[in-house]
Write an enzyme that holds these catalytic residues in place. Structure first.
Site, PDB file in Angstrom:
ATOM      1  N   GLU A  55       0.811  -1.213   0.000  1.00 10.16           N
ATOM      2  CA  GLU A  55       0.000   0.000   0.000  1.00 10.16           C
ATOM      3  C   GLU A  55       0.848   1.268   0.000  1.00 10.16           C
ATOM      4  O   GLU A  55       0.446   2.294  -0.559  1.00 10.16           O
ATOM      5  CB  GLU A  55      -0.929   0.010   1.223  1.00 10.16           C
ATOM      6  N   ASP A  73      -7.986   6.030  -8.446  1.00  9.10           N
ATOM      7  CA  ASP A  73      -8.637   4.732  -8.663  1.00  9.10           C
ATOM      8  C   ASP A  73     -10.156   4.813  -8.584  1.00  9.10           C
ATOM      9  O   ASP A  73     -10.835   3.779  -8.534  1.00  9.10           O
ATOM     10  CB  ASP A  73      -8.123   3.700  -7.653  1.00  9.10           C
ATOM     11  N   THR A  78      -7.621   8.249  -0.545  1.00  2.42           N
ATOM     12  CA  THR A  78      -7.197   7.037   0.149  1.00  2.42           C
ATOM     13  C   THR A  78      -6.277   7.470   1.279  1.00  2.42           C
ATOM     14  O   THR A  78      -5.378   8.289   1.064  1.00  2.42           O
ATOM     15  CB  THR A  78      -6.447   6.091  -0.806  1.00  2.42           C
TER      16      THR A  78
END
Length: 270
Positions: A55, A73, A78
């Site tokens: 990640e 995305d 995020t």
């Protein structure tokens, strides 16, 4: 725990000798220690490091509380130790939990906007200062604890529970965890539950009499299929050069040392 064990052993021996000498039969009657799962603290630490390598390209997962960006995305922002997203509801639930525990925190004012953008990649009502305020919040131990708790509730605990019920070991439980982290467990075809269903159509897990290695490879095949359904996840190296490596080596207990690669970067845990 160690201290308690050392105290208990002599007490057991004395009790046995009071009636008859402790022999092989007495020793054999002692309950076997429970198998270690991914929820063992040392194994959980390994899991967090491996996920962080994928990640955040770093083993230092505790440095990721403050992480936040839009990676393009379709999930909006995020952020945090497990990639909470503004577009997939888990970020909203995290900030709600944090606000329940600490009203008036620096992120509380964004709750209306987070509710509006939930399910989209929009930043409406979040820009321009949300990312800066997220970094500020990450200095608060209460926010860090909220991230830990939501990670466990939504991702870690369900993965471990499902893995244990399927009879798979630490590695398999980690493979489940990593899949839930990326894909969630909703109703779409690429969710964790549907990835598992695809695997079950090809192989049985140990709890159903199947071979662990065969089943894990079937699950990873299904996982790769799910990843390739999204352009943002089409690089499958977190499976191919990480999880597959551990399966190939029959390292079902995820014992160290560990060596793997993600997105071309090499990682090692002693």
């Amino acid at each position: 725990m160690l201290g308690l064990t050392l105290v208990a052993v002599p007490a057991t021996a004395v009790a046995a000798s009071a009636s008859e000498p402790a022999g092989p039969e007495t020793a054999a009657a002692a309950p076997a220690p429970a198998a270690v799962g991914l929820d063992d603290p040392a194994k959980k630490e390994i899991a967090m490091k491996i996920v962080s390598s994928a990640e955040n390209s770093s083993l230092d997962w505790k440095a990721q509380y403050k992480y936040i960006e839009d990676i393009g995305d379709g999930r909006g922002y995020t952020a945090g130790i497990i990639g909470f997203c503004s577009g997939t509801h888990d970020m909203l639930e995290l900030v709600e939990l944090y606000t329940d525990r600490k009203p008036g925190n620096v992120l509380a004012k964004y709750l209306p906007a987070l509710r509006e953008v939930d399910g989209s990649d929009s930043h409406a009502g979040l820009d321009p200062n949300y990312t800066k305020d997220w970094v500020k919040a990450a200095q608060d131990s209460e926010f860090k604890k909220a991230q830990n708790d939501e990670r466990d509730r939504v991702y870690f605990n369900p993965a471990v529970k499902r893995g244990k019920s399927d009879g798979i070991g630490v590695l398999g439980q980690f493979i489940y965890y990593d899949a839930i982290v990326m894909h969630g467990d909703g109703g779409d075809s690429t969710s964790f539950s549907n990835i598992r269903k695809r695997a079950l159509a090809k192989a049985k897990p140990p709890a159903q009499g199947g071979n662990e290695k065969t089943y894990l490879n079937a699950f990873l095949d299904a996982r790769v299929w799910a990843m390739k359904q999204e352009e943002a996840h089409e690089d499958t190296s977190r499976v191919d050069t990480a999880q597959r490596v551990f399966v190939k080596k029959n390292n079902f207990n995820l014992n160290t040392p560990l060596d793997w690669k993600v997105y071309g970067d090499s990682f090692h845990i002693d």
